[in-house]
Scaffold this motif. Structure first.
Motif, PDB file in Angstrom:
ATOM      1  N   VAL A  80       5.535  -0.525  71.231  1.00 43.34           N
ATOM      2  CA  VAL A  80       5.844  -1.015  69.887  1.00 43.34           C
ATOM      3  C   VAL A  80       5.696   0.079  68.831  1.00 43.34           C
ATOM      4  O   VAL A  80       5.900  -0.195  67.643  1.00 43.34           O
ATOM      5  CB  VAL A  80       4.946  -2.221  69.520  1.00 43.34           C
ATOM      6  CG1 VAL A  80       5.093  -3.321  70.528  1.00 43.34           C
ATOM      7  CG2 VAL A  80       3.483  -1.807  69.388  1.00 43.34           C
ATOM      8  N   VAL A 108      11.619   7.801  61.418  1.00 44.56           N
ATOM      9  CA  VAL A 108      11.337   6.428  61.843  1.00 44.56           C
ATOM     10  C   VAL A 108      12.528   5.553  61.471  1.00 44.56           C
ATOM     11  O   VAL A 108      12.963   5.560  60.318  1.00 44.56           O
ATOM     12  CB  VAL A 108      10.046   5.897  61.178  1.00 44.56           C
ATOM     13  CG1 VAL A 108       9.796   4.454  61.588  1.00 44.56           C
ATOM     14  CG2 VAL A 108       8.865   6.781  61.561  1.00 44.56           C
ATOM     15  N   PHE A 110      13.194   2.718  60.473  1.00 47.89           N
ATOM     16  CA  PHE A 110      12.987   1.529  59.654  1.00 47.89           C
ATOM     17  C   PHE A 110      12.560   1.967  58.260  1.00 47.89           C
ATOM     18  O   PHE A 110      11.969   3.043  58.082  1.00 47.89           O
ATOM     19  CB  PHE A 110      11.901   0.619  60.255  1.00 47.89           C
ATOM     20  CG  PHE A 110      12.232   0.096  61.626  1.00 47.89           C
ATOM     21  CD1 PHE A 110      13.138  -0.940  61.798  1.00 47.89           C
ATOM     22  CD2 PHE A 110      11.643   0.653  62.748  1.00 47.89           C
ATOM     23  CE1 PHE A 110      13.453  -1.406  63.061  1.00 47.89           C
ATOM     24  CE2 PHE A 110      11.934   0.196  64.022  1.00 47.89           C
ATOM     25  CZ  PHE A 110      12.847  -0.838  64.173  1.00 47.89           C
ATOM     26  N   GLU A 114       8.716  -1.532  55.673  1.00 46.89           N
ATOM     27  CA  GLU A 114       8.679  -2.405  56.844  1.00 46.89           C
ATOM     28  C   GLU A 114       7.814  -1.833  57.961  1.00 46.89           C
ATOM     29  O   GLU A 114       7.772  -2.386  59.057  1.00 46.89           O
ATOM     30  CB  GLU A 114      10.102  -2.619  57.382  1.00 46.89           C
ATOM     31  CG  GLU A 114      11.007  -3.384  56.429  1.00 46.89           C
ATOM     32  CD  GLU A 114      12.392  -3.594  57.033  1.00 46.89           C
ATOM     33  OE1 GLU A 114      12.580  -3.274  58.220  1.00 46.89           O
ATOM     34  OE2 GLU A 114      13.281  -4.084  56.305  1.00 46.89           O
ATOM     35  N   ILE A 115       7.107  -0.727  57.705  1.00 47.17           N
ATOM     36  CA  ILE A 115       6.322  -0.100  58.761  1.00 47.17           C
ATOM     37  C   ILE A 115       4.905   0.178  58.302  1.00 47.17           C
ATOM     38  O   ILE A 115       4.598   0.212  57.105  1.00 47.17           O
ATOM     39  CB  ILE A 115       6.959   1.233  59.228  1.00 47.17           C
ATOM     40  CG1 ILE A 115       6.989   2.254  58.074  1.00 47.17           C
ATOM     41  CG2 ILE A 115       8.348   1.012  59.796  1.00 47.17           C
ATOM     42  CD1 ILE A 115       7.396   3.647  58.510  1.00 47.17           C
ATOM     43  N   TRP A 117       2.186   3.274  59.147  1.00 48.93           N
ATOM     44  CA  TRP A 117       2.210   4.580  59.803  1.00 48.93           C
ATOM     45  C   TRP A 117       0.955   5.371  59.473  1.00 48.93           C
ATOM     46  O   TRP A 117       0.271   5.115  58.484  1.00 48.93           O
ATOM     47  CB  TRP A 117       3.459   5.370  59.412  1.00 48.93           C
ATOM     48  CG  TRP A 117       3.552   5.758  57.961  1.00 48.93           C
ATOM     49  CD1 TRP A 117       4.017   4.990  56.937  1.00 48.93           C
ATOM     50  CD2 TRP A 117       3.167   7.015  57.383  1.00 48.93           C
ATOM     51  NE1 TRP A 117       3.959   5.679  55.763  1.00 48.93           N
ATOM     52  CE2 TRP A 117       3.439   6.931  55.998  1.00 48.93           C
ATOM     53  CE3 TRP A 117       2.631   8.190  57.889  1.00 48.93           C
ATOM     54  CZ2 TRP A 117       3.184   7.980  55.123  1.00 48.93           C
ATOM     55  CZ3 TRP A 117       2.374   9.243  57.027  1.00 48.93           C
ATOM     56  CH2 TRP A 117       2.652   9.127  55.658  1.00 48.93           C
ATOM     57  N   ALA A 137       4.702   1.998  63.381  1.00 51.08           N
ATOM     58  CA  ALA A 137       5.031   0.734  64.043  1.00 51.08           C
ATOM     59  C   ALA A 137       5.525  -0.237  62.985  1.00 51.08           C
ATOM     60  O   ALA A 137       5.156  -0.140  61.810  1.00 51.08           O
ATOM     61  CB  ALA A 137       3.820   0.156  64.772  1.00 51.08           C
ATOM     62  N   LYS A 138       6.370  -1.173  63.388  1.00 49.78           N
ATOM     63  CA  LYS A 138       6.829  -2.193  62.451  1.00 49.78           C
ATOM     64  C   LYS A 138       5.639  -3.053  62.019  1.00 49.78           C
ATOM     65  O   LYS A 138       4.827  -3.471  62.841  1.00 49.78           O
ATOM     66  CB  LYS A 138       7.902  -3.069  63.085  1.00 49.78           C
ATOM     67  CG  LYS A 138       9.212  -2.349  63.369  1.00 49.78           C
ATOM     68  CD  LYS A 138      10.352  -3.342  63.557  1.00 49.78           C
ATOM     69  CE  LYS A 138      10.699  -4.044  62.250  1.00 49.78           C
ATOM     70  NZ  LYS A 138      11.900  -4.908  62.389  1.00 49.78           N
ATOM     71  N   THR A 139       5.534  -3.278  60.727  1.00 52.46           N
ATOM     72  CA  THR A 139       4.423  -4.073  60.200  1.00 52.46           C
ATOM     73  C   THR A 139       4.374  -5.442  60.861  1.00 52.46           C
ATOM     74  O   THR A 139       3.294  -5.978  61.151  1.00 52.46           O
ATOM     75  CB  THR A 139       4.574  -4.229  58.677  1.00 52.46           C
ATOM     76  OG1 THR A 139       4.713  -2.938  58.079  1.00 52.46           O
ATOM     77  CG2 THR A 139       3.368  -4.928  58.081  1.00 52.46           C
ATOM     78  N   GLU A 140       5.544  -5.996  61.132  1.00 53.72           N
ATOM     79  CA  GLU A 140       5.608  -7.320  61.771  1.00 53.72           C
ATOM     80  C   GLU A 140       4.945  -7.298  63.145  1.00 53.72           C
ATOM     81  O   GLU A 140       4.200  -8.217  63.505  1.00 53.72           O
ATOM     82  CB  GLU A 140       7.067  -7.737  61.897  1.00 53.72           C
ATOM     83  CG  GLU A 140       7.277  -9.078  62.585  1.00 53.72           C
ATOM     84  CD  GLU A 140       8.752  -9.401  62.757  1.00 53.72           C
ATOM     85  OE1 GLU A 140       9.054 -10.452  63.341  1.00 53.72           O
ATOM     86  OE2 GLU A 140       9.602  -8.600  62.314  1.00 53.72           O
ATOM     87  N   SER A 141       5.168  -6.231  63.929  1.00 57.68           N
ATOM     88  CA  SER A 141       4.581  -6.136  65.268  1.00 57.68           C
ATOM     89  C   SER A 141       3.068  -6.000  65.188  1.00 57.68           C
ATOM     90  O   SER A 141       2.339  -6.584  65.991  1.00 57.68           O
ATOM     91  CB  SER A 141       5.181  -4.948  66.020  1.00 57.68           C
ATOM     92  OG  SER A 141       6.575  -5.097  66.167  1.00 57.68           O
TER      93      SER A 141
END
Length: 566
Positions: A80, A108, A110, A114-115, A117, A137-141
């Motif tokens: 992820v 990156v 995205f 939205e991330i 890092w 990584a995506k904040t959502e993940s």
């Protein structure tokens, strides 16, 4: 309150989680006093994340293993995250940070909002360049995991990444390794490659190979043997091994087939390893690996070490994260040895709490950082509140003494206030009545507009239909109770459709009559500037007829604009 000399380390894998409890000793290696592993169900390729049931899994592990609540460190799967390794010119630190952020934006895939890092500088800038490792990584993940951990009653202190945690565990337990070492972490859904060289500080290079790990073997076994995925997984765990290659015959045809499938997957992984080594040497200036260290659940397949030793021509061994990390006296050391291949990440996490580690990445979501900052400020808020209360006390005493002076003024103001409140009540009643009328009018206007819009859509469809075609069905397409399009089902006489197509062909346009109808619909302003119109089916009920299905989708804004221009 949690005990300050205890820490929980949680590694979230694709199909399994590992939770361990460590005793923290200041300035010394942490001691693992308890741990548990739990399968979260076989995670097929592209399957849902295990984090959906993570809270229940953590609570279940704690109850079954008797693990006590403590602060928690979390490791995300390497699949992820997006590790990037860049080289920047040696400049002042403030300009260097600007360049790092620019590299994040460029490397990156995205947007920054939205991330999550973090970065770490590798080595020094004595050569005129500064190497930087960026992990995003995506904040959502990330929130998917931290949210589940919070639901279990914990607030994560560090959100690390599995490959970096493995690197820290390897550095601490095998600090005497010379030359270049390649760590191969083969999990369920992905394989992570981690390069380490003795003369470099920090991870020199890492890469995640998605969809090429334990699950790939299971999927190919299921396809080859014509069995279910669950049966293939059980068969892999029970009878799987890596074929040693060469031409030989075996009386056990099933075992031969299983080993051949596993070898095919491992051969593809070997090809990816070669690609990564070539990139590492050419782009990162690294050396060829002199050894391979295996870890991860799939790495225990029999003969896997011999396979890579033959293919890579280097020594192959398994990562032992407990060379310098002690294990509690009450634990089953034999079982710890069996499970060691699944515990490297939690050991690396625990080292983050007790010692300074070569790599310290933290992908903590911004809302948790704000919450922690607020908690640290609570004592200062208490002092500020005490000061405010003292000020209020002095002010109250002053007000008490001044009350007599303002009694007459207050009575006069109170009378005027009562008069104004009566007027305000009348104004509020009138405003409320006006609001009701406006709301009713808006509702009526909406119904009229929607009815008019549908009339224009239906009219546009009928105007677009060619002679020899007719409609059998005209139905709305709904998504979450919102109409976003219309589905057309119609028929046409083949001979007349052929005349239409021949006429179009004479004009240099070789298309079917149904495609011409689709293009006509796209030109209708009522469906917007760029509607999504697709032919979803064409069939022939009999020799003389052609039946077709077309789906027309529009956006609300585009449809409204088109309706006004129709």
């Amino acid at each position: 309150m949690f005990s300050s000399n205890r820490i929980l380390a949680l590694n979230v894998g694709a199909s399994k989680i590992a939770l361990a409890e460590f005793a923290i000793r200041g300035g010394k290696a942490p001691e693992m006093v308890n741990y548990g592993l739990m399968n979260t169900g076989f995670a097929s390729e592209g399957g849902a994340s295990n984090a959906a049931g993570l809270a229940d899994a953590v609570r279940t592990l704690m109850r079954s293993r008797g693990i006590r609540p403590s602060p928690m460190m979390v490791a995300l799967s390497g699949q992820v995250v997006f590790p990037r390794f860049v080289k920047l010119p040696a400049v002042a630190r403030d300009k260097l940070m600007q360049m790092v952020q620019y590299e994040v934006e460029q490397n990156v895939p995205f947007p920054l909002n939205e991330i999550v890092w973090d970065h770490q500088f590798i080595g020094d800038d004595s050569s005129g360049e500064q190497s930087v490792m960026i992990v995003a990584a995506k904040t959502e993940s990330v929130r998917e995991v931290t949210g589940s951990v919070s639901s279990a009653g914990f607030e994560p202190e560090v959100v690390d990444v599995a490959p970096m945690a493995i690197y820290n565990a390897l550095r601490f337990n095998h600090a005497d390794l010379s030359g270049c070492t390649l760590v191969l972490d083969i999990g369920a859904r992905s394989t992570n490659l981690i390069f380490m060289e003795e003369d470099r500080v920090g991870v020199t290079y890492s890469r995640c190979i998605s969809n090429m790990a334990g699950n790939a073997i299971t999927q190919e076994l299921a396809k080859s043997l014509q069995i279910t995925v669950e049966e293939a997984e059980a068969l892999k765990c029970k009878r799987g091994f890596v074929s040693l290659g060469g031409v030989h015959q075996s009386e056990d045809a099933e075992a031969e087939n299983i080993s051949r499938v596993i070898r095919n997957v491992m051969t593809r992984i070997h090809a990816e390893i070669n690609r990564s080594v070539n990139f590492y040497r050419s782009q990162q200036g690294g050396s060829a690996p002199s050894r391979l260290i295996l870890t991860g659940g799939t790495s225990l397949l029999p003969h896997l070490d011999l396979f890579f030793k033959e293919k890579l021509g280097v020594e192959v061994e398994y990562l032992n994260p407990f060379v310098n990390v002690p294990v509690g006296s009450r634990m089953n050391r034999e079982q710890v040895g069996i499970d060691a291949f699944m515990l490297s990440e939690v050991v690396g996490l625990a080292l983050r709490r007790s010692l300074a580690c070569p790599v310290e990445i933290n992908l903590m979501p911004p809302e948790i950082i704000k919450s922690k900052t607020l908690k640290k400020r609570i004592p200062f808020f208490g002092l500020a509140a005490a000061g405010v209360l003292l000020s209020l006390g002095i002010w109250t005493l002053y007000q008490y003494r001044m009350t007599d002076l303002y009694t007459k003024q207050f009575e006069t103001a109170d009378a005027k206030l009562s008069q104004m409140q009566g007027m305000q009540q009348k104004l509020d009643a009138a405003a409320k009545a006006k609001g009701g009328v406006l709301q009713t009018a808006e509702a009526v206007q909406g119904l009229i507009a929607e009815r008019s819009a549908w009339q224009r859509r239906v009219e546009a469809v009928h105007k677009s239909v060619y002679d020899g075609m007719w409609l059998m069905e005209l139905s709305p397409i709904k998504i979450d109770e919102s109409v976003e399009g219309v589905k057309l089902v119609g028929r046409g006489w083949k001979d007349k459709l052929k005349v239409i197509e021949e006429k179009a062909k004479a004009g240099g346009n070789t298309v079917t009559a149904v495609e011409l109808l689709r293009d006509r619909l796209k030109e209708r302003p009522v469906f917007g500037d760029d509607p999504d119109i697709k032919i979803t089916g064409v069939k022939e009920p009999d020799e003389s007829l052609t039946e077709f299905t077309i789906e027309v989708r529009w956006s609300a804004a585009e449809e409204a604009k088109g309706a006004a221009n129709e």
